[in-house]
Enzyme design. Structure first.
Site, PDB file in Angstrom:
ATOM      1  N   ARG A   1      24.739  56.540  49.935  1.00 22.67           N
ATOM      2  CA  ARG A   1      24.772  55.320  49.131  1.00 22.67           C
ATOM      3  C   ARG A   1      24.908  54.082  50.010  1.00 22.67           C
ATOM      4  NH1 ARG A   1      29.500  57.547  45.553  1.00 22.67           N
ATOM      5  NH2 ARG A   1      29.947  58.132  47.679  1.00 22.67           N
TER       6      ARG A   1
ATOM      7  N   LYS B   1      40.938  71.089  45.452  1.00 18.66           N
ATOM      8  CA  LYS B   1      40.851  69.923  44.574  1.00 18.66           C
ATOM      9  C   LYS B   1      41.207  70.316  43.140  1.00 18.66           C
ATOM     10  CE  LYS B   1      37.248  67.135  46.799  1.00 18.66           C
ATOM     11  NZ  LYS B   1      35.898  66.573  46.591  1.00 18.66           N
TER      12      LYS B   1
ATOM     13  N   HIS C   1      23.357  61.226  41.467  1.00 15.54           N
ATOM     14  CA  HIS C   1      23.012  62.600  41.862  1.00 15.54           C
ATOM     15  C   HIS C   1      21.653  62.993  41.269  1.00 15.54           C
ATOM     16  CE1 HIS C   1      27.637  63.283  41.701  1.00 15.54           C
ATOM     17  NE2 HIS C   1      27.291  63.295  42.979  1.00 15.54           N
TER      18      HIS C   1
ATOM     19  N   SER D   1      31.318  59.887  41.213  1.00 15.64           N
ATOM     20  CA  SER D   1      31.995  60.683  40.182  1.00 15.64           C
ATOM     21  C   SER D   1      33.425  60.188  40.010  1.00 15.64           C
ATOM     22  CB  SER D   1      32.014  62.163  40.569  1.00 15.64           C
ATOM     23  OG  SER D   1      30.707  62.655  40.680  1.00 15.64           O
TER      24      SER D   1
HETATM   25  O1  PNS Z   1      30.269  66.013  46.510  1.00 15.07           O
HETATM   26  P1  PNS Z   1      31.143  66.184  47.723  1.00 15.07           P
HETATM   27  O2  PNS Z   1      32.543  66.591  47.321  1.00 15.07           O
HETATM   28  O3  PNS Z   1      31.123  64.988  48.625  1.00 15.07           O
HETATM   29  O4  PNS Z   1      30.499  67.429  48.559  1.00 15.07           O
HETATM   30  C1  PNS Z   1      31.071  67.884  49.774  1.00 15.07           C
HETATM   31  C2  PNS Z   1      30.443  69.232  50.203  1.00 15.07           C
HETATM   32  C3  PNS Z   1      30.482  70.228  49.050  1.00 15.07           C
HETATM   33  C4  PNS Z   1      29.012  69.017  50.605  1.00 15.07           C
HETATM   34  C5  PNS Z   1      31.233  69.747  51.435  1.00 15.07           C
HETATM   35  O5  PNS Z   1      32.614  69.586  51.201  1.00 15.07           O
HETATM   36  C6  PNS Z   1      30.963  71.220  51.722  1.00 15.07           C
HETATM   37  O6  PNS Z   1      29.847  71.627  52.004  1.00 15.07           O
HETATM   38  N1  PNS Z   1      32.024  72.034  51.622  1.00 15.07           N
HETATM   39  C7  PNS Z   1      31.953  73.465  51.855  1.00 15.07           C
HETATM   40  C8  PNS Z   1      32.843  73.883  53.016  1.00 15.07           C
HETATM   41  C9  PNS Z   1      32.125  73.686  54.333  1.00 15.07           C
HETATM   42  O7  PNS Z   1      31.076  74.235  54.585  1.00 15.07           O
HETATM   43  N2  PNS Z   1      32.730  72.876  55.212  1.00 15.07           N
HETATM   44  C10 PNS Z   1      32.180  72.643  56.541  1.00 15.07           C
HETATM   45  C11 PNS Z   1      31.535  71.284  56.658  1.00 15.07           C
HETATM   46  S1  PNS Z   1      32.800  70.089  56.993  1.00 15.07           S
END
Ligand code: PNS
Length: 167
Positions: free
Chosen positions: A90, A41, A17, A129
Site C-alpha cells: 500500500r 493472534k 485485498h 483489516s
Molecule cells: O495479512 P498479514 O497478517 O500481513 O500476513 C502475514 C503473513 C501471513 C503473510 C505472514 O505472517 C506469514 O506468511 N506467516 C507464516 C509464518 C511464516 O512463514 N513466517 C516466516 C516469514 S517471517
C-alpha cells in the site's frame, strides 16, 4: 501451469485485498488465497469463517482457490508445489515489513519461494483489516471498505461482542 499463493490474515478481506486477488488472478493460471491459521493472534473471524468469506467474495473468479495453512509459508508452498507468493504494497510503511518477510522466505527456502508485489490501487491505499475492525467497533460505516455481505458479518460480530461484554 503458473501458480501463485496470496497468503494473509484476511480478518476480514477488504476491497484492497480483493483488488490484489483480481489482478493476480489475471497473471496466473491458479491463484491460491490462503488464510494463515495463527494461534498467537486473536482474530475477529475464525479461520473457517475467513475461508468462507473469501470463497464467497471470489466466487466469480474461477481460477482462485481458497485454503488455509499453519506454520511456515515456505513449507506450505512446497507442499503445493508453488514458488511464487503475492503480496500487496500500500505505502512505504508496508515496505519494511514486506521486504523482511519476502527476504526471509527466499533465504529459508533456498531461493525456491520468491515474492512479487502488486501496488494497491490508490483508492484502497488507506485500507486495512485493522482499521475496518476499529471503525466497526465504534459503529462507523465500513461499506466503502468491504463487500456488503462482509459489512453485515462484521456488524453481527461486534453486536455479539458488545452484548457479551454487557452481560
Ligand atoms: O495479512 P498479514 O497478517 O500481513 O500476513 C502475514 C503473513 C501471513 C503473510 C505472514 O505472517 C506469514 O506468511 N506467516 C507464516 C509464518 C511464516 O512463514 N513466517 C516466516 C516469514 S517471517
Amino acid at each position: 501451469m503458473k501458480k501463485a499463493i496470496y497468503p494473509g490474515s484476511f480478518d476480514p478481506v477488504t476491497f484492497g485485498h480483493l483488488d490484489v486477488i483480481k489482478r493476480a488472478s489475471e497473471m496466473f493460471d491458479v491463484l491460491v488465497v490462503s488464510v494463515l491459521n495463527n494461534k498467537v493472534k486473536s482474530p475477529l473471524f475464525s479461520v473457517e469463517e475467513r475461508v468462507n468469506i473469501l470463497k464467497e467474495a471470489t466466487k466469480d473468479l474461477p481460477n482462485v482457490q481458497v485454503d488455509s495453512f499453519s506454520g511456515l509459508l515456505i513449507n506450505y508452498a512446497a507442499e503445493k508445489n508453488i514458488n511464487i507468493a503475492v503480496r500487496g504494497l500500500r505505502a512505504i510503511t508496508d515496505f519494511e515489513y514486506e521486504l523482511q518477510i519476502a527476504q526471509t522466505n527466499r533465504k529459508l527456502s533456498d531461493g525456491k519461494l520468491d515474492t512479487i508485489f502488486l501496488t494497491t490501487s490508490l483508492e484502497y491505499a488507506y485500507l486495512s483489516s485493522s482499521s475496518v475492525k476499529e471503525i466497526a467497533s465504534f459503529g462507523g460505516d465500513i461499506s466503502q471498505c468491504v463487500p456488503d455481505f462482509v459489512v453485515d458479518l462484521v456488524r453481527e460480530k461486534y453486536k455479539n461482542i458488545i452484548q457479551g461484554e454487557t452481560l
